[in-house]
Design a protein around this motif. Structure first.
Motif, PDB file in Angstrom:
ATOM      1  N   PRO A 116      39.215  34.317  37.343  1.00 18.23           N
ATOM      2  CA  PRO A 116      38.014  34.545  36.526  1.00 18.23           C
ATOM      3  C   PRO A 116      37.099  35.663  37.032  1.00 18.23           C
ATOM      4  N   LYS A 117      37.200  36.029  38.302  1.00 17.27           N
ATOM      5  CA  LYS A 117      36.279  37.029  38.860  1.00 17.27           C
ATOM      6  C   LYS A 117      36.947  38.318  39.311  1.00 17.27           C
ATOM      7  N   ILE A 118      38.274  38.347  39.352  1.00 17.72           N
ATOM      8  CA  ILE A 118      38.967  39.518  39.903  1.00 17.72           C
ATOM      9  C   ILE A 118      39.746  40.207  38.779  1.00 17.72           C
ATOM     10  N   GLY A 137      40.606  37.497  46.865  1.00 13.37           N
ATOM     11  CA  GLY A 137      41.014  36.207  46.327  1.00 13.37           C
ATOM     12  C   GLY A 137      42.305  35.660  46.907  1.00 13.37           C
ATOM     13  N   LYS A 138      42.910  36.411  47.825  1.00 13.10           N
ATOM     14  CA  LYS A 138      44.173  35.976  48.455  1.00 13.10           C
ATOM     15  C   LYS A 138      45.212  35.591  47.398  1.00 13.10           C
TER      16      LYS A 138
END
Length: 194
Positions: A106-108, A44-45
Motif C-alpha cells: 500500500p505504501k511502496i 519494505g523487505k
C-alpha cells in the motif's frame, strides 16, 4: 583517496558479449554473486526481484525460441539475422535474468521496486567483476515482448530488469566516453517552472 574499492569502481567497464569465453563462474562463485546481488535497497523487505539462470544447453534452447519469435514478427530471417537471434544467450557462458517481481504494497510504488531490481542487476555485475569475470547488462527487444518474456521463463506480470551476461574476457576493454560531471550535477536552485 587511495582505496582499492574506489579504484575498482572507477575502472568498471562492460565487456563485449561476443568476446566472452569460458570459463564462467563456478557454483560457489555464482552463489556469492547472487548473495551480493540480493544486498540492495529494498523498501519494505519485499525482494521484488528474482534471478533466472540461462546456462548450458538452455542457452541454445532460448536461441531456438527467439528465432521462431523473430520470424513470427518479421517473416523468414536472413541467415545473419537467424544466427543473431540463435546466439543471443549462447555467446557468454552464463546469462542471468534479473526479473522484476511486482509485489503489492500500500505504501511502496512499483517504480521504487523496479529500481531495487535494477540495483540487484548492478550489484550482480559488480560482484562478478570483483571475482574476475567480465559482464554486460542488456535488455533487448524480447524484454518488451509479452511472448518473448514468456519464452524466457517470466510470468505474465513480471518484467525484465536486465540480462547480465557473464564470462571470461582477456585483453583490453574499450573505454567509452563518460558524462562530464559539470553537465549532470547541480545544486538545488528551487522549484522548476511548470
Amino acid at each position: 583517496m587511495s582505496s582499492p574499492i574506489i579504484a575498482f569502481l572507477s575502472t568498471r567497464k562492460s565487456a563485449p558479449i561476443n568476446e566472452m569465453t569460458e570459463p564462467g563462474p563456478s557454483d560457489e562463485q555464482l552463489e556469492t554473486m547472487l548473495r551480493i546481488a540480493s544486498r540492495v535497497p529494498d523498501h519494505g523487505k519485499l525482494a521484488p526481484w528474482r534471478f533466472i539462470l540461462y546456462r548450458g544447453e538452455a542457452r541454445l534452447e532460448v536461441g531456438k525460441h527467439l528465432v521462431a519469435l523473430a520470424e513470427q514478427h518479421e517473416g523468414p530471417l536472413a541467415e545473419g539475422r537467424r544466427h543473431q537471434e540463435a546466439t543471443r544467450f549462447s555467446r557468454a557462458p552464463l546469462v542471468i535474468g534479473v526479473v522484476f517481481v511486482p509485489k503489492p504494497h500500500p505504501k511502496i510504488p512499483d517504480w521504487e521496486k523496479f529500481l531495487s531490481a535494477g540495483a540487484a542487476a548492478m550489484n550482480l555485475c559488480l560482484a562478478a567483476n570483483a571475482l574476475g569475470f567480465a559482464t554486460n547488462w542488456i535488455s533487448n527487444w524480447y524484454s518488451d515482448d509479452p511472448e518473448g518474456r514468456r519464452l524466457l521463463g517470466l510470468r505474465h506480470d513480471e518484467r525484465v530488469a536486465g540480462f547480465v551476461h557473464v564470462g571470461t574476457h582477456s585483453g583490453a576493454i574499450f573505454e567509452r566516453p563518460r558524462p562530464d560531471l559539470a553537465e549532470i550535477v547541480s545544486d538545488y536552485a528551487g522549484p522548476t517552472e511548470a
